[in-house]
Enzyme design. Structure first.
Site, PDB file in Angstrom:
ATOM      1  N   THR A  97     -27.384 -80.794 -26.271  1.00 13.24           N
ATOM      2  CA  THR A  97     -28.728 -80.249 -26.456  1.00 13.24           C
ATOM      3  C   THR A  97     -29.793 -81.104 -25.767  1.00 13.24           C
ATOM      4  O   THR A  97     -29.635 -82.333 -25.655  1.00 13.24           O
ATOM      5  CB  THR A  97     -29.048 -80.195 -27.963  1.00 13.24           C
ATOM      6  N   TYR A 121     -30.363 -84.389 -35.702  1.00 13.56           N
ATOM      7  CA  TYR A 121     -29.621 -83.403 -34.905  1.00 13.56           C
ATOM      8  C   TYR A 121     -29.394 -83.939 -33.488  1.00 13.56           C
ATOM      9  O   TYR A 121     -28.269 -83.981 -32.995  1.00 13.56           O
ATOM     10  CB  TYR A 121     -30.403 -82.076 -34.859  1.00 13.56           C
TER      11      TYR A 121
HETATM   12  N1  UFG Z   1     -42.059 -72.831 -33.551  1.00 12.63           N
HETATM   13  C1  UFG Z   1     -43.201 -72.324 -34.130  1.00 12.63           C
HETATM   14  N2  UFG Z   1     -43.058 -71.440 -35.145  1.00 12.63           N
HETATM   15  C2  UFG Z   1     -41.831 -71.050 -35.616  1.00 12.63           C
HETATM   16  C3  UFG Z   1     -40.685 -71.573 -34.996  1.00 12.63           C
HETATM   17  C4  UFG Z   1     -40.841 -72.469 -33.981  1.00 12.63           C
HETATM   18  O1  UFG Z   1     -44.318 -72.663 -33.752  1.00 12.63           O
HETATM   19  O2  UFG Z   1     -41.789 -70.254 -36.553  1.00 12.63           O
HETATM   20  C5  UFG Z   1     -42.211 -73.776 -32.440  1.00 12.63           C
HETATM   21  C6  UFG Z   1     -41.621 -75.143 -32.763  1.00 12.63           C
HETATM   22  O3  UFG Z   1     -42.542 -75.933 -33.453  1.00 12.63           O
HETATM   23  C7  UFG Z   1     -41.304 -75.637 -31.370  1.00 12.63           C
HETATM   24  C8  UFG Z   1     -40.947 -74.365 -30.585  1.00 12.63           C
HETATM   25  O4  UFG Z   1     -41.485 -73.298 -31.346  1.00 12.63           O
HETATM   26  O5  UFG Z   1     -42.428 -76.219 -30.812  1.00 12.63           O
HETATM   27  C9  UFG Z   1     -39.462 -74.156 -30.444  1.00 12.63           C
HETATM   28  O6  UFG Z   1     -38.873 -74.297 -31.732  1.00 12.63           O
HETATM   29  P1  UFG Z   1     -37.424 -73.748 -32.040  1.00 12.63           P
HETATM   30  O7  UFG Z   1     -37.162 -73.973 -33.489  1.00 12.63           O
HETATM   31  O8  UFG Z   1     -37.286 -72.366 -31.529  1.00 12.63           O
HETATM   32  O9  UFG Z   1     -36.479 -74.651 -31.142  1.00 12.63           O
HETATM   33  P2  UFG Z   1     -36.433 -76.243 -30.974  1.00 12.63           P
HETATM   34  O10 UFG Z   1     -37.093 -76.568 -29.674  1.00 12.63           O
HETATM   35  O11 UFG Z   1     -36.911 -76.954 -32.189  1.00 12.63           O
HETATM   36  O12 UFG Z   1     -34.880 -76.513 -30.895  1.00 12.63           O
HETATM   37  C10 UFG Z   1     -34.087 -75.734 -30.027  1.00 12.63           C
HETATM   38  C11 UFG Z   1     -32.655 -75.838 -30.461  1.00 12.63           C
HETATM   39  C12 UFG Z   1     -32.129 -77.199 -30.257  1.00 12.63           C
HETATM   40  C13 UFG Z   1     -32.426 -77.693 -28.877  1.00 12.63           C
HETATM   41  C14 UFG Z   1     -33.854 -77.549 -28.536  1.00 12.63           C
HETATM   42  C15 UFG Z   1     -34.072 -77.961 -27.119  1.00 12.63           C
HETATM   43  O13 UFG Z   1     -32.521 -75.503 -31.820  1.00 12.63           O
HETATM   44  O14 UFG Z   1     -30.745 -77.170 -30.405  1.00 12.63           O
HETATM   45  O15 UFG Z   1     -34.234 -76.208 -28.727  1.00 12.63           O
HETATM   46  O16 UFG Z   1     -35.388 -77.757 -26.748  1.00 12.63           O
HETATM   47  F1  UFG Z   1     -32.127 -78.986 -28.799  1.00 12.63           F
END
Ligand code: UFG
Length: 334
Positions: free
Chosen positions: A117, A141
């Site tokens: 990731t 994670y």
């Molecule tokens: N976000 C919101 N509102 C929500 C959900 C997410 O504003 O309801 C924002 C988060 O704060 C973040 C962005 O959208 O800034 C992306 O969040 P996600 O939860 O969709 O994904 P993440 O970037 O946290 O994590 C995902 C995968 C990981 C990976 C990562 C790499 O779950 O496995 O992308 O960028 F490592």
């Protein structure tokens, strides 16, 4: 020869199984069905229900099926959950990979493709971030995956094993024919939450922070279509079969979209102006993550087909609507 896919009944796993079957591979899946669903698998794929941590079980599957290569997807993947329960992440993602590697070495499996990731980078010094950037994960994670990468590296140096580590950026979309997609309940991922709002399954989307140093204040991510990611796995398998050396590759498109841009895109494509609320920053979030994709484009024979945020959104929405109809008709678990 057979390919073993751990976590093959999950989101990215099932898309990869589909692509493998379409390319003529014999595929077996191990999945404990904690977040996976058998109905996401194409017909004719053998599913062994069980945990990768059970070494005897995994060994019997590998030996009885003549496994040549392992795709290791099975893992816990929610950043915020890992902040609350780090031990679960080190168990499921690091210790279980250690168990799997022990069995792989014992059974003489010589190829492994590992789901890692972009969370291993933390907040990178340079964006787009390249594979040789310092890893400074912000969440258990990310750390659990970084440690699993290290395990894999050390084992490959000591034994007859070659690997490709694929560091996924933000995976989104669904199979263009909606044969599989993201089915996990209680999703936390932005895209899933936005398409759920667009299909009236939730009343709003919270934006976790608009006070970051980005053009619109919200976080920026590099979204890759899940079917392109699945094809990257097939390309990694070909690479290893041709004698390619162990390597680590970013999987993204090299272009960032902000959280607010994604929300606007989903609203536009779905023609549903769902409510959006600004909320506090989420613990463990990285500000900007965009892949430097030069290495994957050089090393693998891989050309993305769906590098278009509107298409990603259309496919995600089509799958969501299909899933909703499935749920309404009562077919939820098989
Ligand atoms: N976000 C919101 N509102 C929500 C959900 C997410 O504003 O309801 C924002 C988060 O704060 C973040 C962005 O959208 O800034 C992306 O969040 P996600 O939860 O969709 O994904 P993440 O970037 O946290 O994590 C995902 C995968 C990981 C990976 C990562 C790499 O779950 O496995 O992308 O960028 F490592």
């Amino acid at each position: 020869m057979t390919v073993l896919v751990t976590g093959g009944a999950g989101y990215i796993g099932s898309h990869t199984v589909l692509a493998l079957v379409e390319s003529g591979e014999t595929v077996v899946v191990i999945d404990d069905l904690s977040t996976g669903f058998p109905y996401l698998l194409p017909d004719g794929v053998s599913l062994f229900k069980g945990n990768i941590g059970d070494e005897n079980f995994v060994e019997s599957v590998i030996n009885s099926c003549g496994v040549e290569c392992i795709f290791h997807f099975a893992a816990s993947v929610v950043v915020s959950d890992s902040m609350r329960d780090p031990l679960a992440y080190y168990s499921n993602n690091t210790a279980v990979t250690c168990n799997l590697l022990r069995v792989a070495v014992k059974c003489g499996v010589t190829r492994l493709i590992f789901s890692s990731t972009a969370a291993v980078y933390g907040n990178p010094d340079h964006v787009p971030v390249a594979e040789n950037a310092t890893m400074r994960p912000l969440s258990p994670y990310g750390s659990s995956k970084m440690m699993a990468e290290q395990l894999l590296h050390d084992v490959a140096v000591a034994h007859d094993l070659n690997y490709v580590v694929l560091r996924y950026f933000n995976v989104a979309g669904a199979d263009p024919s909606a044969r599989t997609g993201l089915a996990t309940a209680g999703a936390t991922h932005l895209f899933k939450i936005a398409v759920e709002a667009a299909t009236e399954q939730r009343d709003r989307v919270d934006v976790f922070g608009i006070d970051y140093s980005t053009p619109d204040g919200s976080c920026i991510r590099d979204f890759i279509h899940v079917s392109d990611l699945a094809q990257a796995h097939l390309a990694a398998l070909s690479y290893l079969r041709k004698g390619g050396q162990s390597t680590v590759l970013n999987c993204g498109y090299g272009r960032g979209y902000s959280v607010l841009e994604i929300i606007e895109t989903v609203q536009r494509i779905s023609r549903c102006k769902f409510a959006v609320k600004v909320a506090n920053r989420r613990l463990g979030d990285i500000m900007t993550l965009i892949a430097d994709t030069s290495r994957i484009r050089t090393v693998l024979d891989w050309t993305p087909r769906y590098d278009n945020i509107d298409i990603i959104t259309e496919h995600a929405l089509a799958w969501e609507i299909k899933s909703l109809n499935r749920f309404k008709s009562g077919r939820t678990t098989s």
